[in-house]
Structures are given as C-alpha cells and as structure tokens.
Design a protein around this motif. Structure first.
Motif, PDB file in Angstrom:
ATOM      1  N   UNK A  41      30.225  68.061 -17.427  1.00  0.00           N
ATOM      2  CA  UNK A  41      30.609  69.232 -18.208  1.00  0.00           C
ATOM      3  C   UNK A  41      30.708  70.461 -17.315  1.00  0.00           C
ATOM      4  N   UNK A  42      29.762  70.576 -16.342  1.00  0.00           N
ATOM      5  CA  UNK A  42      29.778  71.714 -15.430  1.00  0.00           C
ATOM      6  C   UNK A  42      31.022  71.690 -14.544  1.00  0.00           C
ATOM      7  N   UNK A  43      31.312  70.503 -14.015  1.00  0.00           N
ATOM      8  CA  UNK A  43      32.479  70.371 -13.142  1.00  0.00           C
ATOM      9  C   UNK A  43      33.767  70.691 -13.898  1.00  0.00           C
ATOM     10  N   UNK A  44      33.830  70.244 -15.140  1.00  0.00           N
ATOM     11  CA  UNK A  44      35.026  70.467 -15.943  1.00  0.00           C
ATOM     12  C   UNK A  44      35.266  71.956 -16.178  1.00  0.00           C
ATOM     13  N   UNK A  45      34.161  72.700 -16.335  1.00  0.00           N
ATOM     14  CA  UNK A  45      34.284  74.123 -16.623  1.00  0.00           C
ATOM     15  C   UNK A  45      34.391  74.970 -15.358  1.00  0.00           C
ATOM     16  N   UNK A  46      34.050  74.377 -14.215  1.00  0.00           N
ATOM     17  CA  UNK A  46      34.052  75.127 -12.967  1.00  0.00           C
ATOM     18  C   UNK A  46      35.478  75.496 -12.562  1.00  0.00           C
ATOM     19  N   UNK A  47      35.715  76.764 -12.332  1.00  0.00           N
ATOM     20  CA  UNK A  47      37.042  77.241 -11.961  1.00  0.00           C
ATOM     21  C   UNK A  47      37.221  77.175 -10.455  1.00  0.00           C
ATOM     22  N   UNK A  48      38.327  76.617  -9.997  1.00  0.00           N
ATOM     23  CA  UNK A  48      38.656  76.569  -8.584  1.00  0.00           C
ATOM     24  C   UNK A  48      39.526  77.782  -8.267  1.00  0.00           C
ATOM     25  N   UNK A  49      39.014  78.662  -7.416  1.00  0.00           N
ATOM     26  CA  UNK A  49      39.749  79.867  -7.044  1.00  0.00           C
ATOM     27  C   UNK A  49      40.649  79.545  -5.855  1.00  0.00           C
ATOM     28  N   UNK A  50      41.953  79.703  -6.029  1.00  0.00           N
ATOM     29  CA  UNK A  50      42.928  79.354  -4.991  1.00  0.00           C
ATOM     30  C   UNK A  50      43.293  80.608  -4.205  1.00  0.00           C
ATOM     31  N   UNK A  51      42.967  80.655  -2.901  1.00  0.00           N
ATOM     32  CA  UNK A  51      43.310  81.825  -2.091  1.00  0.00           C
ATOM     33  C   UNK A  51      44.809  81.901  -1.823  1.00  0.00           C
ATOM     34  N   UNK A  52      45.285  83.101  -1.549  1.00  0.00           N
ATOM     35  CA  UNK A  52      46.695  83.303  -1.222  1.00  0.00           C
ATOM     36  C   UNK A  52      46.803  83.919   0.173  1.00  0.00           C
ATOM     37  N   UNK A  53      47.225  83.141   1.166  1.00  0.00           N
ATOM     38  CA  UNK A  53      47.372  83.687   2.521  1.00  0.00           C
ATOM     39  C   UNK A  53      48.358  84.856   2.538  1.00  0.00           C
ATOM     40  N   UNK A  54      48.070  85.840   3.376  1.00  0.00           N
ATOM     41  CA  UNK A  54      48.950  87.012   3.480  1.00  0.00           C
ATOM     42  C   UNK A  54      50.265  86.632   4.150  1.00  0.00           C
ATOM     43  N   UNK A  55      51.227  87.523   4.065  1.00  0.00           N
ATOM     44  CA  UNK A  55      52.528  87.282   4.703  1.00  0.00           C
ATOM     45  C   UNK A  55      52.386  87.150   6.220  1.00  0.00           C
ATOM     46  N   UNK A  56      51.441  87.909   6.793  1.00  0.00           N
ATOM     47  CA  UNK A  56      51.229  87.825   8.241  1.00  0.00           C
ATOM     48  C   UNK A  56      50.706  86.445   8.617  1.00  0.00           C
ATOM     49  N   UNK A  57      49.752  85.939   7.834  1.00  0.00           N
ATOM     50  CA  UNK A  57      49.218  84.597   8.092  1.00  0.00           C
ATOM     51  C   UNK A  57      50.332  83.562   7.993  1.00  0.00           C
ATOM     52  N   UNK A  58      51.158  83.669   6.960  1.00  0.00           N
ATOM     53  CA  UNK A  58      52.239  82.703   6.768  1.00  0.00           C
ATOM     54  C   UNK A  58      53.252  82.767   7.911  1.00  0.00           C
ATOM     55  N   UNK A  59      53.541  83.981   8.378  1.00  0.00           N
ATOM     56  CA  UNK A  59      54.499  84.130   9.477  1.00  0.00           C
ATOM     57  C   UNK A  59      53.941  83.530  10.764  1.00  0.00           C
ATOM     58  N   UNK A  60      52.680  83.803  11.059  1.00  0.00           N
ATOM     59  CA  UNK A  60      52.070  83.255  12.268  1.00  0.00           C
ATOM     60  C   UNK A  60      51.921  81.743  12.177  1.00  0.00           C
ATOM     61  N   UNK A  61      51.679  81.240  10.965  1.00  0.00           N
ATOM     62  CA  UNK A  61      51.522  79.796  10.786  1.00  0.00           C
ATOM     63  C   UNK A  61      52.795  79.038  11.121  1.00  0.00           C
ATOM     64  N   UNK A  62      53.940  79.683  10.971  1.00  0.00           N
ATOM     65  CA  UNK A  62      55.222  79.026  11.246  1.00  0.00           C
ATOM     66  C   UNK A  62      55.681  79.224  12.690  1.00  0.00           C
ATOM     67  N   UNK A  63      54.897  79.949  13.491  1.00  0.00           N
ATOM     68  CA  UNK A  63      55.252  80.198  14.886  1.00  0.00           C
ATOM     69  C   UNK A  63      54.919  78.990  15.753  1.00  0.00           C
ATOM     70  N   UNK A  64      55.843  78.594  16.611  1.00  0.00           N
ATOM     71  CA  UNK A  64      55.600  77.464  17.504  1.00  0.00           C
ATOM     72  C   UNK A  64      54.522  77.818  18.524  1.00  0.00           C
ATOM     73  N   UNK A  65      53.643  76.879  18.771  1.00  0.00           N
ATOM     74  CA  UNK A  65      52.549  77.115  19.725  1.00  0.00           C
ATOM     75  C   UNK A  65      52.858  76.490  21.077  1.00  0.00           C
ATOM     76  N   UNK A  66      53.362  75.278  21.069  1.00  0.00           N
ATOM     77  CA  UNK A  66      53.602  74.543  22.315  1.00  0.00           C
ATOM     78  C   UNK A  66      55.076  74.651  22.693  1.00  0.00           C
ATOM     79  N   UNK A  67      55.327  74.972  23.971  1.00  0.00           N
ATOM     80  CA  UNK A  67      56.704  75.024  24.455  1.00  0.00           C
ATOM     81  C   UNK A  67      57.270  73.602  24.527  1.00  0.00           C
ATOM     82  N   UNK A  68      58.532  73.420  24.107  1.00  0.00           N
ATOM     83  CA  UNK A  68      59.113  72.066  23.989  1.00  0.00           C
ATOM     84  C   UNK A  68      58.962  71.193  25.232  1.00  0.00           C
TER      85      UNK A  68
END
Length: 228
Positions: A41-68
């Motif tokens: 019952x506790x688990x069913x009622x427990x709310x999962x809070x979903x974080x929202x990464x900032x635009x800066x985080x999303x932009x950096x996440x798509x940046x290539x790290x290793x040179x080809x």
C-alpha cells in the motif's frame, strides 16, 4: 448458510469483534502478511518525482567526447583495464579513477609534460574506463531491481541524481576557475560532459520507474545492450 449471531448490546458486539481480531492476529503468518500488505500500500501511494535536466545539461549530454580517430582507444578501455603507456607516464586504473573523480586532481597527472599533446588518447582511454565502470554499476542496479520495490529504488535514484548534480556543478566551477591550467580544465570539462549524459539517462530511468519496476529494468537492460 449459518445463522447470524445476535448480540444483545453494542458492548457484546465490540467484545466479539475484539476476540475475532485477537484470534486472527494469533494465526501463523498473520503479522508477516499484514506487513507485506502495508508495504504494498505504501509503495502504491509513493510518488516518484521525475527530475527535468536543464537545457545546458541536455546540450552537453549530446556533445561528442571522443575524437573519431581515437575511437579504438575508447573501445579497448571500455572492455579491459590495461595500463595506458605514454611517453612520459603509464596511467593505471587507479589514475583513471582519480581523473574521473572530483577535482582537485593529483599532481602526478597534472604535471605530465606531454599532457596537451596526448590529450586525445588520454581522453578516449579515460572515457572507455568511465563507460566500463558505468556498465558495471548499471549491471549491479539491474540485479538489485529484481527484488527491489519502487519506493526504495526511487529513493536510491533520487539520491544519485542529487550527487551527480553536485558533481556537475563542481566540474563547471573548476573549468571556469582554471582557464590557464589546461590539464585541470580538460579533465573537468570531460567530467562535466560525462556527468551530463549520466544525468540525462538517470532522469529517463526515474521516469521509467514511475511506470513500474519491470519497465525500469527493461530500460536499463536496453541501455546495457547498447554498450556491448
């Protein structure tokens, strides 16, 4: 069907009810079953809070790290933990661990004479090491999720997200505060790129967890397969 018992007063009815509850409580396995029911019952009622990464985080996440042209170094060190032999130094797993951790970084690393020249190789091997560690961490998380409940997993992932955000901020501050220290700047910037990817993945994982533990595990397993 049996006849219903007639009570002559409310007190008799309450006394009979207390007796039934006591008899039920003394039944073998009753307490364990009640705890499990309360937990569900506790688990069913427990709310999962979903974080929202900032635009800066999303932009950096798509940046290539290793040179080809250095992808083969990344591929190798994402699988094995061999030392990296350079002209001026040999980097081991212990060095990689420190280089992917929080700054400040060891002088042994920062004082490599050929650091800037060898950075593309170092970067690729370092990212291979980080990916290998992430793979192991996620594999362990999948195993924990087999018997884990949504509430405990949500708490664990939320704590991990907070720690990663602290790391992300520290890496950014380090890049800003060390414009003339190239080894520190390079390592911190790569740390921020990798942490951005992990934050993005983790936010997605928490979203899948909100849909259920099975959905969450499936998402992790799919990502793990993508690393192979």
């Amino acid at each position: 069907m049996g006849r219903r018992i007639k009570y002559h007063s409310q007190e008799e009815r309450r006394a009979a009810r207390r007796k039934r509850h006591l008899e039920k409580a003394l039944t073998p396995g009753f307490k364990e079953a009640r705890r499990a029911e309360n937990r569900r019952a506790y688990v069913k009622c427990k709310t999962v809070v979903i974080p929202e990464p900032s635009n800066i985080v999303l932009a950096l996440a798509s940046t290539e790290i290793v040179e080809p042209e250095y992808e083969h170094f990344f591929a190798h060190y994402s699988v094995v933990g061999d030392p990296l032999e350079l002209a001026d130094i040999t980097l081991t797993n212990a060095d990689f661990q420190k280089m992917t951790g929080r700054p400040p970084y060891p002088s042994r690393i920062l004082n490599i004479d050929s650091f800037e020249k060898d950075w593309p190789i170092i970067s690729a091997a370092l990212q291979g090491y980080a990916t290998r560690m992430y793979f192991l961490d996620q594999t362990a998380l999948i195993k924990r999720a087999v018997d884990g409940d949504r509430a405990s997993l949500s708490s664990e992932l939320s704590k991990s997200y907070s720690i990663l955000m602290e790391d992300w901020q520290l890496f950014g501050d380090t890049v800003r505060d060390n414009p003339h220290d190239l080894p520190t700047e390079f390592l911190a910037y790569q740390g921020r790129l990798w942490t951005s990817r992990r934050l993005t993945w983790l936010a997605n994982d928490i979203g899948r967890l909100a849909e259920g533990v099975k959905v969450f595990r499936a998402a992790l397993e799919e990502r793990i397969r993508s690393f192979k």
